[in-house]
Design a protein around this motif. Structure first.
Motif, PDB file in Angstrom:
ATOM      1  N   TRP A  35      76.030 -82.675 -14.460  1.00  0.00           N
ATOM      2  CA  TRP A  35      74.706 -81.662 -14.257  1.00  0.00           C
ATOM      3  C   TRP A  35      74.723 -80.466 -15.158  1.00  0.00           C
ATOM      4  N   THR A  36      73.551 -79.952 -15.627  1.00  0.00           N
ATOM      5  CA  THR A  36      73.542 -78.859 -16.392  1.00  0.00           C
ATOM      6  C   THR A  36      72.167 -78.101 -15.813  1.00  0.00           C
ATOM      7  N   CYS A  37      72.100 -76.799 -15.990  1.00  0.00           N
ATOM      8  CA  CYS A  37      71.173 -75.736 -15.482  1.00  0.00           C
ATOM      9  C   CYS A  37      70.712 -75.234 -17.013  1.00  0.00           C
ATOM     10  N   ARG A  38      69.206 -75.549 -17.358  1.00  0.00           N
ATOM     11  CA  ARG A  38      68.528 -74.918 -18.555  1.00  0.00           C
ATOM     12  C   ARG A  38      67.473 -74.044 -18.058  1.00  0.00           C
ATOM     13  N   ARG A  39      67.555 -72.909 -18.890  1.00  0.00           N
ATOM     14  CA  ARG A  39      66.374 -71.984 -18.832  1.00  0.00           C
ATOM     15  C   ARG A  39      65.197 -72.443 -19.802  1.00  0.00           C
ATOM     16  N   TYR A  40      64.173 -72.643 -19.265  1.00  0.00           N
ATOM     17  CA  TYR A  40      62.755 -73.159 -19.960  1.00  0.00           C
ATOM     18  C   TYR A  40      62.057 -71.929 -20.255  1.00  0.00           C
ATOM     19  N   GLY A  67      61.177 -70.798 -15.855  1.00  0.00           N
ATOM     20  CA  GLY A  67      62.170 -71.019 -14.897  1.00  0.00           C
ATOM     21  C   GLY A  67      63.533 -71.667 -15.353  1.00  0.00           C
ATOM     22  N   ASP A  68      64.418 -71.855 -14.338  1.00  0.00           N
ATOM     23  CA  ASP A  68      65.685 -72.245 -14.603  1.00  0.00           C
ATOM     24  C   ASP A  68      65.639 -73.664 -13.825  1.00  0.00           C
ATOM     25  N   PHE A  69      65.990 -74.779 -14.447  1.00  0.00           N
ATOM     26  CA  PHE A  69      65.944 -76.124 -13.750  1.00  0.00           C
ATOM     27  C   PHE A  69      67.174 -77.004 -13.887  1.00  0.00           C
ATOM     28  N   TYR A  70      67.686 -77.824 -13.229  1.00  0.00           N
ATOM     29  CA  TYR A  70      68.709 -78.539 -13.017  1.00  0.00           C
ATOM     30  C   TYR A  70      68.315 -79.924 -13.285  1.00  0.00           C
ATOM     31  N   SER A  71      69.373 -80.598 -14.249  1.00  0.00           N
ATOM     32  CA  SER A  71      69.075 -82.152 -14.488  1.00  0.00           C
ATOM     33  C   SER A  71      70.588 -82.752 -14.156  1.00  0.00           C
ATOM     34  N   ILE A  72      70.611 -83.942 -13.736  1.00  0.00           N
ATOM     35  CA  ILE A  72      71.932 -84.706 -13.781  1.00  0.00           C
ATOM     36  C   ILE A  72      71.677 -85.914 -14.700  1.00  0.00           C
ATOM     37  N   PHE A  73      72.770 -86.121 -15.206  1.00  0.00           N
ATOM     38  CA  PHE A  73      72.867 -87.184 -16.266  1.00  0.00           C
ATOM     39  C   PHE A  73      73.891 -88.300 -15.593  1.00  0.00           C
ATOM     40  N   ILE A  74      73.704 -89.361 -15.772  1.00  0.00           N
ATOM     41  CA  ILE A  74      74.542 -90.496 -15.267  1.00  0.00           C
ATOM     42  C   ILE A  74      74.963 -91.482 -16.394  1.00  0.00           C
ATOM     43  N   LEU A  75      76.139 -91.963 -16.609  1.00  0.00           N
ATOM     44  CA  LEU A  75      76.539 -92.919 -17.569  1.00  0.00           C
ATOM     45  C   LEU A  75      77.085 -94.059 -17.019  1.00  0.00           C
ATOM     46  N   TYR A  76      76.667 -95.341 -17.287  1.00  0.00           N
ATOM     47  CA  TYR A  76      77.037 -96.376 -16.792  1.00  0.00           C
ATOM     48  C   TYR A  76      77.395 -97.242 -17.959  1.00  0.00           C
ATOM     49  N   SER A  77      78.426 -98.158 -17.703  1.00  0.00           N
ATOM     50  CA  SER A  77      78.709 -99.340 -18.637  1.00  0.00           C
ATOM     51  C   SER A  77      79.074-100.909 -18.258  1.00  0.00           C
ATOM     52  N   ILE A  78      78.924-101.746 -19.095  1.00  0.00           N
ATOM     53  CA  ILE A  78      79.016-102.926 -18.808  1.00  0.00           C
ATOM     54  C   ILE A  78      79.816-103.711 -19.811  1.00  0.00           C
ATOM     55  N   PRO A  79      80.968-104.564 -19.909  1.00  0.00           N
ATOM     56  CA  PRO A  79      81.633-104.915 -20.991  1.00  0.00           C
ATOM     57  C   PRO A  79      80.531-105.808 -21.671  1.00  0.00           C
ATOM     58  N   PRO A 124      64.717 -74.598 -24.851  1.00  0.00           N
ATOM     59  CA  PRO A 124      65.585 -74.431 -23.460  1.00  0.00           C
ATOM     60  C   PRO A 124      67.071 -74.097 -23.766  1.00  0.00           C
ATOM     61  N   GLU A 125      67.484 -73.161 -23.109  1.00  0.00           N
ATOM     62  CA  GLU A 125      69.002 -72.727 -23.263  1.00  0.00           C
ATOM     63  C   GLU A 125      69.735 -73.080 -22.196  1.00  0.00           C
ATOM     64  N   ILE A 126      71.004 -73.816 -22.189  1.00  0.00           N
ATOM     65  CA  ILE A 126      71.766 -73.984 -21.017  1.00  0.00           C
ATOM     66  C   ILE A 126      72.711 -72.724 -20.530  1.00  0.00           C
ATOM     67  N   ILE A 127      72.388 -72.511 -19.185  1.00  0.00           N
ATOM     68  CA  ILE A 127      72.861 -71.145 -18.701  1.00  0.00           C
ATOM     69  C   ILE A 127      73.745 -71.406 -17.667  1.00  0.00           C
ATOM     70  N   ASP A 128      74.159 -72.662 -17.170  1.00  0.00           N
ATOM     71  CA  ASP A 128      75.212 -73.245 -16.225  1.00  0.00           C
ATOM     72  C   ASP A 128      75.159 -74.688 -16.610  1.00  0.00           C
ATOM     73  N   HIS A 129      76.546 -75.414 -16.272  1.00  0.00           N
ATOM     74  CA  HIS A 129      76.927 -76.510 -16.303  1.00  0.00           C
ATOM     75  C   HIS A 129      78.168 -76.868 -15.172  1.00  0.00           C
ATOM     76  N   LYS A 130      78.389 -78.179 -15.107  1.00  0.00           N
ATOM     77  CA  LYS A 130      79.373 -78.490 -14.211  1.00  0.00           C
ATOM     78  C   LYS A 130      80.676 -78.018 -14.594  1.00  0.00           C
ATOM     79  N   ASN A 131      80.954 -77.833 -15.950  1.00  0.00           N
ATOM     80  CA  ASN A 131      82.422 -77.385 -16.301  1.00  0.00           C
ATOM     81  C   ASN A 131      82.506 -76.128 -16.646  1.00  0.00           C
ATOM     82  N   TYR A 132      81.210 -75.438 -16.471  1.00  0.00           N
ATOM     83  CA  TYR A 132      81.174 -73.939 -16.839  1.00  0.00           C
ATOM     84  C   TYR A 132      82.458 -73.064 -16.136  1.00  0.00           C
ATOM     85  N   GLN A 133      82.591 -73.195 -14.799  1.00  0.00           N
ATOM     86  CA  GLN A 133      83.384 -72.308 -14.070  1.00  0.00           C
ATOM     87  C   GLN A 133      84.873 -72.636 -14.450  1.00  0.00           C
ATOM     88  N   PHE A 134      85.105 -73.653 -15.136  1.00  0.00           N
ATOM     89  CA  PHE A 134      86.427 -74.034 -15.437  1.00  0.00           C
ATOM     90  C   PHE A 134      86.762 -74.060 -17.108  1.00  0.00           C
TER      91      PHE A 134
END
Length: 218
Positions: free
Chosen positions: A151-156, A165-177, A39-49
């Motif tokens: 979020w990223t968009c990958r071409r599979y 097809g092209d598919f989106y995935s969202i990643f979330i990162l949480y922390s606790i002391p 799979p290759e990344i074709i778009d992501h949250k920071n791409y436009q910036f």
């Protein structure tokens, strides 16, 4: 002259056979051949910036915890299923229940630590491990913090190389002391030992190994 030619032919045949049947080197025999396009990344949250994807997005949970900025916390990384559009992936994030998901991951860590530390004898610690999981799941996770989402968009691709097809995935990162979670674990161990009394010296030793493993590197 004829005998010399026959002898030379025999020697040549032996050499060719020997080379053909010689064992492959370690690097040759262990070489992994990947089938199909990755799979290759074709778009992501920071791409436009014009910015790169944050490094944590492609890292495993343990490796993220080794980064300097996360040295004082435990981190929990979550990923959505593949979605055909960004809106669908964002629905998953909207419905995400962090408290239950973090408890699930912590519970899994406890079970993994028990299996690893008990070295094949984890079945004798089933009731103790279940009590630990229950106590930790019910604990108040003060300090639980959302670090980031991305979020990223990958071409599979299919096995034959055609685009799946092209598919989106969202990643979330949480922390606790670390201090908070270490305290919760320590309290749960004390309560579990009080409620589920060990029945033999062997069980005491196994519990001590599990407790030590969780205290040293949960």
């Amino acid at each position: 002259m004829k005998k010399g030619f026959v002898l030379f032919s025999c020697v040549l045949a032996i050499l060719v056979t020997s080379c053909a049947s010689s064992p492959k080197t370690k690097s040759e025999s262990s070489k992994v051949v990947l089938k199909g396009k990755q799979p290759e990344i074709i778009d992501h949250k920071n791409y436009q910036f014009g910015k790169d994807i944050p490094e944590w997005v492609s890292m495993e949970q343990y490796d993220i915890e080794q980064l300097p900025r996360y040295k004082d916390v435990y981190v929990f990384k979550f990923q959505s299923d593949k979605s055909k559009d960004l809106e669908g992936a964002q629905v998953w994030m909207k419905n995400f229940t962090v408290a239950s998901e973090v408890s699930r991951l912590i519970s899994q860590r406890i079970k993994d630590k028990a299996v690893s530390a008990a070295s094949g004898n984890s079945s004798s610690l089933d009731s103790y491990t279940k009590e630990l999981v229950k106590l930790v799941s019910e604990a108040n996770m003060n300090g639980l913090k959302k670090e980031s989402d991305y979020w990223t968009c990958r071409r599979y691709y299919k096995a034959d190389g055609d685009v799946e097809g092209d598919f989106y995935s969202i990643f979330i990162l949480y922390s606790i002391p670390r201090k908070t979670l270490d305290g919760i674990i320590k309290d749960a161990i004390a309560k579990a030992n009080e409620k589920e009394k060990p029945k033999s010296q062997e069980e005491i030793d196994l519990r001590n190994m599990v407790n030590k493993a969780m205290a040293e590197d949960f």
